[in-house]
Design a protein around this motif. Structure first.
Motif, PDB file in Angstrom:
ATOM      1  N   GLY A  69       0.801  -1.224   0.000  1.00 14.59           N
ATOM      2  CA  GLY A  69       0.000   0.000   0.000  1.00 14.59           C
ATOM      3  C   GLY A  69       0.831   1.270   0.000  1.00 14.59           C
ATOM      4  O   GLY A  69       0.322   2.350  -0.292  1.00 14.59           O
ATOM      5  N   ALA A  71       3.128   1.978  -2.101  1.00 15.26           N
ATOM      6  CA  ALA A  71       3.543   2.329  -3.460  1.00 15.26           C
ATOM      7  C   ALA A  71       2.852   3.592  -3.965  1.00 15.26           C
ATOM      8  O   ALA A  71       3.499   4.472  -4.544  1.00 15.26           O
ATOM      9  CB  ALA A  71       3.281   1.158  -4.403  1.00 15.26           C
ATOM     10  N   LYS A  72       1.556   3.716  -3.748  1.00 17.58           N
ATOM     11  CA  LYS A  72       0.816   4.884  -4.218  1.00 17.58           C
ATOM     12  C   LYS A  72       1.317   6.151  -3.520  1.00 17.58           C
ATOM     13  O   LYS A  72       1.494   7.194  -4.151  1.00 17.58           O
ATOM     14  CB  LYS A  72      -0.683   4.692  -3.972  1.00 17.58           C
ATOM     15  CG  LYS A  72      -1.540   5.781  -4.548  1.00 17.58           C
ATOM     16  CD  LYS A  72      -3.010   5.455  -4.374  1.00 17.58           C
ATOM     17  CE  LYS A  72      -3.878   6.541  -4.968  1.00 17.58           C
ATOM     18  NZ  LYS A  72      -5.295   6.264  -4.832  1.00 17.58           N
ATOM     19  N   THR A  73       1.573   6.050  -2.220  1.00 11.97           N
ATOM     20  CA  THR A  73       2.071   7.189  -1.466  1.00 11.97           C
ATOM     21  C   THR A  73       3.458   7.595  -1.952  1.00 11.97           C
ATOM     22  O   THR A  73       3.761   8.780  -2.095  1.00 11.97           O
ATOM     23  CB  THR A  73       2.111   6.871   0.044  1.00 11.97           C
ATOM     24  OG1 THR A  73       0.784   6.534   0.459  1.00 11.97           O
ATOM     25  CG2 THR A  73       2.636   8.031   0.858  1.00 11.97           C
ATOM     26  N   ALA A  75       4.773   7.130  -4.944  1.00 14.76           N
ATOM     27  CA  ALA A  75       4.661   7.767  -6.258  1.00 14.76           C
ATOM     28  C   ALA A  75       4.111   9.192  -6.118  1.00 14.76           C
ATOM     29  O   ALA A  75       4.619  10.123  -6.751  1.00 14.76           O
ATOM     30  CB  ALA A  75       3.772   6.938  -7.170  1.00 14.76           C
ATOM     31  N   ALA A  76       3.092   9.371  -5.268  1.00  9.41           N
ATOM     32  CA  ALA A  76       2.515  10.701  -5.069  1.00  9.41           C
ATOM     33  C   ALA A  76       3.543  11.659  -4.474  1.00  9.41           C
ATOM     34  O   ALA A  76       3.630  12.826  -4.880  1.00  9.41           O
ATOM     35  CB  ALA A  76       1.283  10.608  -4.167  1.00  9.41           C
TER      36      ALA A  76
END
Length: 195
Positions: A69, A71-73, A75-76
């Motif tokens: 989970g 990964a999205k953070t 990238a952001a």
């Protein structure tokens, strides 16, 4: 993903960074996060674990085949940092000296964070001719403990309470359209508060 494919994606979304630089940003962001396979139960006492389990929270470590989970953070965070302006960039955008930008940062009239190489100012707060209308009121209302990524997500995520042409608008879109800053101030003032 090959380097060429990554560069195509970065160019398509308007990020002016090489694939290698972007991957370095991702690596830096990943290092700042929690360990790769934390045991959530480790952070709570036995009584707290029991209470959390009773309300249905799963405190077991992530399984090996589960998507991380973080990964999205990561990238952001990398995109936020890459798209942020330097003090020099912000001064050029605002048509002022760099000392005025630093003064506005110190006074809380611009948002930013210290990074290697100096201040970074998130792009969401700027327009082609200056700063977002109502920015000072919004920044003054935001809780001081919220990280730049949370604030950026708030300012760029459609909110049901802000409607333009019948559709939910982001706080940034609302303010750019000349909307009253008051509803954005009210929404922003409770960032990080449990619902």
């Amino acid at each position: 993903m090959t380097t060429v494919a990554l560069e195509d994606v970065l160019a398509k979304v308007g990020l002016k960074v090489s694939a290698g630089q972007f991957l370095t940003l991702v690596e830096d962001a990943a290092r700042r996060l929690s360990p790769p396979n934390p045991d959530p139960g480790h952070y709570f006492s036995a009584d707290q674990q029991a209470a959390l389990n009773d309300v249905g929270l799963d405190l077991s470590p992530r399984a090996g085949d589960e998507v991380d989970g973080r990964a999205k953070t990561i990238a952001a965070q990398a995109v936020l940092r890459d798209s942020a302006l330097t003090v020099t960039d912000a001064a050029a955008t605002l048509g002022v000296d760099t000392s005025r930008v630093r003064h506005r940062l110190a006074a809380g009239r611009l948002a930013g964070w210290k990074d290697r190489g100096g201040w970074r100012l998130p792009a969401w707060q700027f327009t082609s001719g200056g700063v977002l209308p109502g920015l000072e009121r919004v920044l003054a209302a935001l809780p001081g403990d919220q990280p730049a990524l949370v604030i950026a997500a708030f300012m760029t995520t459609p909110q049901e309470d802000l409607r333009l042409a019948g559709e939910p608008a982001t706080p940034r879109q609302w303010l750019l359209a000349g909307g009253d800053p008051t509803p954005v101030v009210e929404l922003g003032s409770v960032l990080g508060t449990p619902v």
